[in-house]
Design a protein around this motif. Structure first.
Motif, PDB file in Angstrom:
ATOM      1  N   ASP A   1       1.825 -11.734   0.015  1.00  0.00           N
ATOM      2  CA  ASP A   1       2.658 -11.858  -1.185  1.00  0.00           C
ATOM      3  C   ASP A   1       4.108 -11.665  -0.771  1.00  0.00           C
ATOM      4  O   ASP A   1       4.395 -10.994   0.227  1.00  0.00           O
TER       5      ASP A   1
ATOM      6  N   ASN B   1      -5.845  -1.669  -4.849  1.00  0.00           N
ATOM      7  CA  ASN B   1      -5.830  -2.131  -6.234  1.00  0.00           C
ATOM      8  C   ASN B   1      -7.272  -2.467  -6.575  1.00  0.00           C
ATOM      9  O   ASN B   1      -8.017  -2.953  -5.711  1.00  0.00           O
TER      10      ASN B   1
ATOM     11  N   LYS C   1       7.217 -10.026  -2.441  1.00  0.00           N
ATOM     12  CA  LYS C   1       7.433  -9.213  -3.649  1.00  0.00           C
ATOM     13  C   LYS C   1       8.871  -9.187  -4.150  1.00  0.00           C
ATOM     14  O   LYS C   1       9.110  -8.990  -5.330  1.00  0.00           O
TER      15      LYS C   1
ATOM     16  N   ARG D   1      -8.751  -4.708  -8.404  1.00  0.00           N
ATOM     17  CA  ARG D   1      -8.823  -5.992  -9.111  1.00  0.00           C
ATOM     18  C   ARG D   1      -8.323  -7.088  -8.186  1.00  0.00           C
ATOM     19  O   ARG D   1      -7.856  -6.806  -7.080  1.00  0.00           O
TER      20      ARG D   1
ATOM     21  N   PHE E   1      -8.807  -4.747  -3.822  1.00  0.00           N
ATOM     22  CA  PHE E   1      -7.686  -5.417  -3.156  1.00  0.00           C
ATOM     23  C   PHE E   1      -7.017  -4.357  -2.288  1.00  0.00           C
ATOM     24  O   PHE E   1      -6.553  -3.340  -2.781  1.00  0.00           O
TER      25      PHE E   1
ATOM     26  N   GLY F   1       6.690  -8.766  -9.670  1.00  0.00           N
ATOM     27  CA  GLY F   1       5.227  -8.804  -9.669  1.00  0.00           C
ATOM     28  C   GLY F   1       4.687  -9.653  -8.521  1.00  0.00           C
ATOM     29  O   GLY F   1       3.496  -9.633  -8.244  1.00  0.00           O
TER      30      GLY F   1
ATOM     31  N   GLY G   1      -5.553  -9.786  -6.917  1.00  0.00           N
ATOM     32  CA  GLY G   1      -4.090  -9.731  -6.863  1.00  0.00           C
ATOM     33  C   GLY G   1      -3.468 -10.912  -7.588  1.00  0.00           C
ATOM     34  O   GLY G   1      -4.065 -11.976  -7.694  1.00  0.00           O
ATOM     35  N   ASP G   2      -2.264 -10.711  -8.051  1.00  0.00           N
ATOM     36  CA  ASP G   2      -1.516 -11.784  -8.702  1.00  0.00           C
ATOM     37  C   ASP G   2      -0.157 -11.839  -8.006  1.00  0.00           C
ATOM     38  O   ASP G   2       0.581 -10.865  -8.098  1.00  0.00           O
ATOM     39  N   PRO G   3       0.200 -12.865  -7.274  1.00  0.00           N
ATOM     40  CA  PRO G   3      -0.379 -14.200  -7.187  1.00  0.00           C
ATOM     41  C   PRO G   3      -1.278 -14.466  -5.962  1.00  0.00           C
ATOM     42  O   PRO G   3      -1.430 -15.627  -5.585  1.00  0.00           O
ATOM     43  N   GLU G   4      -1.910 -13.459  -5.375  1.00  0.00           N
ATOM     44  CA  GLU G   4      -2.813 -13.715  -4.242  1.00  0.00           C
ATOM     45  C   GLU G   4      -3.995 -14.603  -4.653  1.00  0.00           C
ATOM     46  O   GLU G   4      -4.396 -15.510  -3.906  1.00  0.00           O
TER      47      GLU G   4
END
Ligand code: AMP
Ligand code: GLY
Length: 417
Positions: free
Chosen positions: A212, A285, A214, A287, A269, A226, A289-292
């Motif tokens: 990512d 994390n 960041k 959940r 994550f 994000g 990832g965003d934007p992974e």
């Protein structure tokens, strides 16, 4: 099968996109979703924080499987609430979600299970924090313990900055109760890598690697966001590193989850720093990832719903998960002013001109009087797939140019290594 996806961003759009390709699925619902998701799912107006209503909806509609995108409902215990009603859901229990919900909890966990990570101190008062600071050189990392919408990590270049950050968090409570505790951490140098994993009671399976970007500006300048773009695979993530991560991080993490009797059937994550001394965990994390997710799921060949079904039966070890050997690049288009304040409601044009094989994953969009408009800081992620990172990058940027809205900003150096 009826599938419910909880969330409304680019990550949830990518999950919905992948789920929509499953022959097992007859209907997809998304709460609350967005106009991009609406094209493949039925969006229902329920807030991600309204667990009671989500349970009620799932019971009424007979949802067979729920997938949770964001951390907030996971940390609040959505999985426990669904399971209590006998509803199938992918995600960790409230207790296990503390791995993301509390930085102190996750650092203690890493220490207990010998998982390589940055040296740290956990403090609750400003005075204690200032004393602890004496043990660190600069830059130093200061983290609010609880969830702070991605804003709770400060990288401080000198003592003055560190004291100011500690005052903001511990005395002025800029993150509210999320700042009741602080973790002070040694700064790790290296290349960041995101590894998302499928986890059930007996197995942890890493997905393909990604990275990512960041910061808001090119060259990793400016404040954290994000996430302004991703690419997969990550060039630093060699087979040798992957083996080391499996041995020193993934297996001990699974053991810890088992030993602590955490109910974890979901996505984990792991944010890694590949340092000179080897891979170290920056954070967990609980959940996707965003934007992974927007570059990882387009590379998944196996049916995602089949994987989830196997996880629910704790049969992850029986399923052969296949990935393509393509490269994926996602460039995020953001509103002018983001990550500070920005205006919404700008008309988005040019979507229809994008190449057929480009996927535009919506994050902050809204349809107003039939027009697609901006409705958030991150507006959408443009994902391109190709045989190499360079050609995926070229394709993504060629298409990014076709989309216009007032104030559009994006990084020009996503996937540049
Ligand atoms: P987190 O919310 O813990 O993911 O932290 C956000 C970002 O801060 C990470 O993605 C890293 O870029 C950076 N970061 C966090 N911890 C450290 C550390 N110990 N050393 C260097 N950078 C860090
Ligand atoms: N891309 C970072 C995150 O999802 O937290």
């Amino acid at each position: 099968m009826k599938v419910l996806i909880v969330g409304s961003g680019g990550r949830e759009h990518a999950i919905a996109w992948k789920v929509s390709k499953s022959p097992l699925v007859t209907e997809i619902f998304c709460a609350p979703g967005n106009p991009g998701i609406e094209e493949i799912a039925k969006c229902v107006e329920i807030d991600v924080g309204n667990i009671e209503k989500l349970v009620e909806f799932s019971r009424e509609i007979n949802i067979d499987l729920t997938i949770v995108g964001p951390e907030v409902p996971l940390v609040a215990g959505i999985v426990d609430a669904f399971k209590k009603e006998g509803l199938s859901i992918i995600g960790p229990s409230k207790k296990a979600a503390q791995l993301e919900g509390s930085k102190a909890f996750s650092k203690n966990f890493m220490e207990k299970y010998n998982i390589p990570s940055a040296r740290y101190d956990e403090v609750v008062t400003y005075e204690e924090a200032c004393l602890a600071l004496d043990q660190y050189s600069y830059p130093v990392v200061i983290k609010a313990d609880g969830l702070a919408a991605g804003k709770g990590v400060l990288i401080c270049e000198n003592r003055k900055e560190a004291e100011a950050g500690l005052k903001d968090i511990l005395l002025d409570k800029v993150f509210g109760d999320a700042g009741n505790k602080v973790v002070i951490e040694e700064f790790l140098e290296g290349i960041e890598t995101s590894i998302l994993c499928f986890v059930d009671k007996g197995k942890i399976v890493p997905m393909v690697s990604s990275q990512d970007h960041k910061r808001i500006f090119d060259g990793d300048k400016g404040p954290n966001t994000g996430g302004m773009g991703t690419y997969s695979p990550n060039y630093v993530y060699t087979d040798a590193i992957a083996r080391k991560v499996d041995e020193t991080i993934l297996q001990p993490t699974l053991k810890g989850i088992q030993d602590e009797a955490m109910d974890y059937v979901g996505i984990l994550f792991i944010g890694l720093m590949i340092t000179k001394e080897g891979p170290k965990v920056l954070e967990y994390n609980v959940r996707f990832g965003d934007p992974e997710t927007q570059v990882v799921l387009p590379r998944l060949e196996t049916d995602l719903v089949e994987i989830f079904q196997a996880m629910i039966k704790n049969e992850l070890s029986n399923i052969d998960i296949k990935w393509n050997d393509k490269a994926a690049v996602c460039v995020v288009l953001a509103s002018g002013g983001y990550p500070g304040s920005y205006e919404k409601g700008k008309k988005i044009a040019g979507m229809e001109q994008m190449d057929q094989d480009i996927i535009a994953f919506h994050s902050g969009t809204k349809t107003i009087d039939g027009d697609l408009t901006t409705n958030g800081g991150r507006v959408m992620g443009v994902t391109a797939i190709a045989d190499s990172i360079n050609s995926a990058k070229e394709k993504a940027y060629y298409n990014v140019e076709k989309i216009s809205f007032d104030g559009k900003q994006y990084r020009k150096d996503i996937a540049t290594v």
